[in-house]
Design an enzyme around this catalytic site. Structure first.
Site: not given
Length: 296
Positions: A89, A132
């Site tokens: 991420d 994300e």
């Protein structure tokens, strides 16, 4: 008779054919029906693509990733070949959204996905699991090679440029797990990679961490023993007494009074046996540890 089937960008992906038991000509009405059927098939194909593709980044959507990943893991287990998972991420992504705005944040996500996709093989499954967070399934890839891929992706993400003015450079934290390190299905594999990703965060972000191999089950941890041992860390300045309950060539099970202050890596010493091995904690609870010895 046949009508070509084309994707939204005009690429021919197949042909819709109509056949009879005997050769004959198709009149205009029948050709029109065939054309209508072809358009219906193209629409259905496009809808399926939309349902399995993340609209922002163009990578595989979460539901499709889980389906494809589960099939890939099942094949790897059945045919006994390597398979690894990378979870990553973007670091401090909320700060980018809060400071530069969600449009800039979306642009960062899309650019990151394109950057990574360019480095991956067609056989790799690259998906966005939400926000994300991304994951990649790499068939026929062991932990060592998957770690190299993760490092290439990390470096390329850090080097990418953005059009928007951001509060900080775009970086990512990576976790790597291999099917051989113990997971027996996709859920366990993802969880293992995710734990490694969290470890990368704990180490300061913008780095890659490979999941430690899970030790064998208790019955395979080695022979039962009852030995006084020492957990040595902090360059030998810190020592915690332990009791070695099981011992093998690859790992050990230890009992301690409290495990809270014991680091993830240390040296296990059994003075009476002249034994000393560097090891990594694979499992921990309040009063016991299972460790894997470093391989030389």
């Amino acid at each position: 008779a046949g009508v070509p089937l084309r994707s939204a960008n005009g690429v021919c992906v197949g042909t819709l054919c109509a056949m009879d038991t005997e050769p004959r000509a198709f009149d205009e009405k029948e050709v029109a029906v065939l054309l209508d059927l072809a358009r219906m098939v193209e629409t259905e194909l496009e809808l399926r693509i939309l349902a399995t593709t993340d609209s922002l980044t163009g990578v595989v959507a979460r539901h499709a990733f889980l389906d494809e990943g589960a099939r890939a893991v099942s094949l790897a287990l059945r045919h006994r070949y390597d398979l690894s998972c990378i979870a990553f991420d973007l670091d401090h992504f909320k700060t980018i959204n809060d400071t530069a705005g969600h449009v800039a944040g979306d642009a960062v996500l899309a650019a990151t996905a394109q950057t990574c996709a360019a480095l991956l093989r067609k056989s790799d499954i690259f998906g966005r699991l939400g926000g994300e967070e991304f994951s990649i399934i790499l068939p026929h890839t062991g932990a060592a090679n998957a770690a190299k891929v993760a490092e290439k992706l990390r470096a390329r993400i850090e080097a990418q440029t953005t059009k928007s003015e951001l509060p900080h450079a775009v970086t990512a934290s990576f976790g790597v797990a291999a099917l051989a390190s113990a997971p027996t299905d996709l859920a366990e594999l993802l969880a293992s990679a995710d734990r490694a990703r969290h470890e990368a965060k704990a180490r300061g972000r913008n780095c890659c961490v490979t999941a430690v191999k899970r030790p064998p089950e208790a019955a395979q941890l080695g022979r039962r023993v009852l030995k006084a041992g020492s957990i040595v860390f902090n360059r030998g300045n810190s020592v915690i007494d332990c009791t070695v309950r099981r011992l093998s060539e690859t790992g050990a099970k230890l009992d301690v009074i409290a495990s809270g202050e014991i680091p993830r890596r240390f040296k296990l010493s059994i003075e009476l046996d002249g034994f000393s091995r560097a090891c990594t904690v694979a499992r921990k609870d309040e009063q016991s540890l299972e460790v894997v010895f470093d391989q030389f």
